[in-house]
Design an enzyme around this catalytic site. Structure first.
Site, mmCIF file in Angstrom:
data_model
loop_
_atom_site.group_PDB
_atom_site.id
_atom_site.type_symbol
_atom_site.label_atom_id
_atom_site.label_comp_id
_atom_site.label_asym_id
_atom_site.label_seq_id
_atom_site.Cartn_x
_atom_site.Cartn_y
_atom_site.Cartn_z
ATOM 1 N N LYS A 14 0.838 -1.216 0.000
ATOM 2 C CA LYS A 14 0.000 0.000 0.000
ATOM 3 C C LYS A 14 0.867 1.258 0.000
ATOM 4 C CE LYS A 14 -1.641 1.560 4.102
ATOM 5 N NZ LYS A 14 -1.303 2.952 4.457
ATOM 6 N N ASN A 15 1.860 1.290 0.887
ATOM 7 C CA ASN A 15 2.634 2.522 1.053
ATOM 8 C C ASN A 15 3.614 2.782 -0.087
ATOM 9 O OD1 ASN A 15 1.185 3.053 3.315
ATOM 10 N ND2 ASN A 15 2.760 2.398 4.767
ATOM 11 N N CYS A 108 -5.289 12.931 13.101
ATOM 12 C CA CYS A 108 -5.622 11.573 12.696
ATOM 13 C C CYS A 108 -5.500 10.647 13.885
ATOM 14 C CB CYS A 108 -4.743 11.127 11.547
ATOM 15 S SG CYS A 108 -3.299 10.239 12.014
ATOM 16 N N ARG A 113 -0.648 14.893 12.665
ATOM 17 C CA ARG A 113 0.370 14.543 11.665
ATOM 18 C C ARG A 113 0.709 15.793 10.875
ATOM 19 N NH1 ARG A 113 -1.325 8.721 9.223
ATOM 20 N NH2 ARG A 113 0.653 8.723 8.156
ATOM 21 N N PRO A 114 1.617 16.598 11.415
ATOM 22 C CA PRO A 114 1.949 17.853 10.754
ATOM 23 C C PRO A 114 2.641 17.609 9.415
ATOM 24 C CG PRO A 114 3.386 17.462 12.652
ATOM 25 C CD PRO A 114 2.410 16.349 12.623
ATOM 26 N N ASP A 296 4.805 0.551 11.939
ATOM 27 C CA ASP A 296 3.603 -0.132 11.445
ATOM 28 C C ASP A 296 3.494 -1.569 11.964
ATOM 29 O OD1 ASP A 296 2.967 2.159 10.089
ATOM 30 O OD2 ASP A 296 3.678 1.464 8.146
ATOM 31 N N ARG A 388 -8.291 -0.567 4.618
ATOM 32 C CA ARG A 388 -7.399 0.431 4.027
ATOM 33 C C ARG A 388 -6.077 -0.201 3.634
ATOM 34 N NH1 ARG A 388 -5.719 4.244 7.917
ATOM 35 N NH2 ARG A 388 -4.376 4.734 6.176
#
Ligand code: EPU
Length: 409
Positions: A14-15, A108, A113-114, A296, A388
């Site tokens: 996914k990433n 989030c 999450r800047p 993760d 997701r």
């Protein structure tokens, strides 16, 4: 509680798929992306491309994107909100059109999450940035230029955005303190196949020589190392003997020693085989940027540590708020205490089934993993989080012998 046995398959990452799909914008041409996973985040990404006037479709595991006829440069807020990682469109849109407005995805489930590193880096490359009512506008009407772009933290997303934007910038861009994740290498391979000149991806310094135009290409997404680690943890927690096919063992180097420390035997050949002991052992985990232990994987390994002998210790160094799964693991009987970014996990023998709520993608995976070693039935709600990032996880686990079904809520 069934000992898992058999073979699980790993899909495309996914990433990797998300930034590659976003980057296809600067190719302004047709790109064929193989091994693309069929995930809700990928569909959100394809919808963003369509909203910009591109054609985009996913057939089996092949995404066919044509960005030549792109008409828009602003991402609708509703689509931004659906996929938090839509920030990966920033560099590509800016490089292609010289102007982009997007509304920030906001806070989030992993804490704030800047995107300050993304913005400061693009500013260094000549972008003008204004922020109003939660939306940011970036313009670079005279084009972006190269230079040295030092990142204050090796942010994966910022490295990707700068790398993409630098492909067609004037001159040479040198990114220092760049993220080194395998997904960065996959994106660089894609961009180079489109005609970019990127060297050093996977190292702390990445050099991008700007070119005038990119073109389309055929690219294959790398296997999902986090999905592979999830199946390995499922094998470990159930005292199983499983094989994972399609993984890239080199990408799992930060994870395998942790599973070995927990007593698992790992054999890496064409497939990755994991043979779990009768009882897992305690472990210490500190998440770090690659090649450190991936954030993760923190939740899924914590699920396994919850039924290991002894007290395990976790430190989350990447995200502010990535222990939200702890409360739900406790509902299954886990003995976990947290303080700030640290968690102490006192192993119990087995979990007890309960109804639990997914808190985020990897938290959902941790609950699913824990449920495999829970006495009685566990109901994991909120599968939209899981979807997701995992393609039919229940099918993969059922093939390994797990007693698992999906029901509509
Ligand atoms: N950060 C800043 N400012 C920035 C950018 C990042 O402070 O401008 C902070 C973040 O708030 C965070 C840390 O730096 O605390 C790391 O963020 P990074 O930018 O490296 O992460 P990301 O690009 O937002 C990607 C993955 C995440 C994964 C992280 C770390 C994608 C789409 N997402 O996020 O994946 O956890 O890198 O490896 O690639 C997941 O798949 O579940 C997931 C969250």
């Amino acid at each position: 509680m069934r000992r898992l046995n058999g073979r699980a398959k790993v899909h495309g990452a996914k990433n990797s798929a998300l930034p590659v799909l976003a980057a296809s914008i600067i190719a302004a041409d047709r790109c064929i992306i193989r091994n693309c996973p069929d995930l809700s985040d990928v569909h959100s990404c394809l919808n963003i491309l369509r909203s910009l006037g591109c054609t985009a479709r996913l057939e089996e595991d092949i995404a066919v994107i044509d960005t030549s006829g792109m008409t828009g440069c602003d991402i609708p807020e509703s689509l931004m909100r659906r996929m938090r990682s839509s920030i990966c469109f920033l560099g590509a849109l800016l490089a292609r059109t010289g102007s982009v407005t997007l509304c920030l995805p906001g806070g989030c489930e992993l804490g704030p999450r800047p995107i300050d590193i993304h913005l400061a880096s693009l500013e260094r490359m000549g972008a003008d940035i204004t922020e109003r009512a939660g939306c940011i506008s970036c313009t670079a009407h005279n084009g972006l230029h190269g230079g040295v772009v030092p990142l204050s933290f090796p942010s994966v997303g910022a490295t990707e955005n700068v790398m993409i934007a630098a492909c067609t910038a004037k001159g040479t861009t040198v990114i220092t303190n760049a993220a080194r994740e395998p997904e960065i290498c996959c994106l660089a391979d894609f961009l180079n196949a489109c005609g970019a000149r990127i060297s050093g991806a996977g190292q702390s310094t990445v050099t991008v020589e700007g070119v005038q135009h990119l073109h389309g290409c055929v690219h294959t997404v790398i296997p999902d190392r986090i999905e592979a680690a999830t199946w390995l943890c499922a094998g470990a927690i159930t005292h199983g003997d499983i094989a994972v096919s399609g993984a890239d063992v080199s990408h799992l180097m930060p994870v395998l020693p942790v599973l070995e420390e927990m007593g698992c035997t790992i054999r890496a050949g064409n497939e990755l085989r994991l043979i779990a002991p009768e009882r897992l052992r305690r472990v210490s985990v500190r998440t770090m940027p690659y090649p450190g232990f991936p954030t993760d994987c923190q939740a899924i390994v914590m699920a396994a540590a919850g039924v290991a002998s002894g007290t395990s210790f976790f430190v989350e160094n990447i995200f502010d708020s990535r222990f939200k799964h702890v409360g739900e693991l406790r509902r299954l009987g886990a003995h976990i205490r947290t303080e700030g970014r640290a968690a102490l996990v006192e192993g119990i023998k087995e979990y007890s089934g309960a109804q639990v709520d997914s808190t985020d993608l990897r938290g959902a995976a941790a609950l699913m993993t824990a449920a495999l070693w829970a006495e009685g039935e566990t109901i994991v709600r909120g599968l939209e989080h899981l979807d997701r990032g995992y393609q039919s996880p229940e099918t993969e686990l059922a093939q390994l012998g797990a007693d698992i079904i999906r029901e509509d809520e």
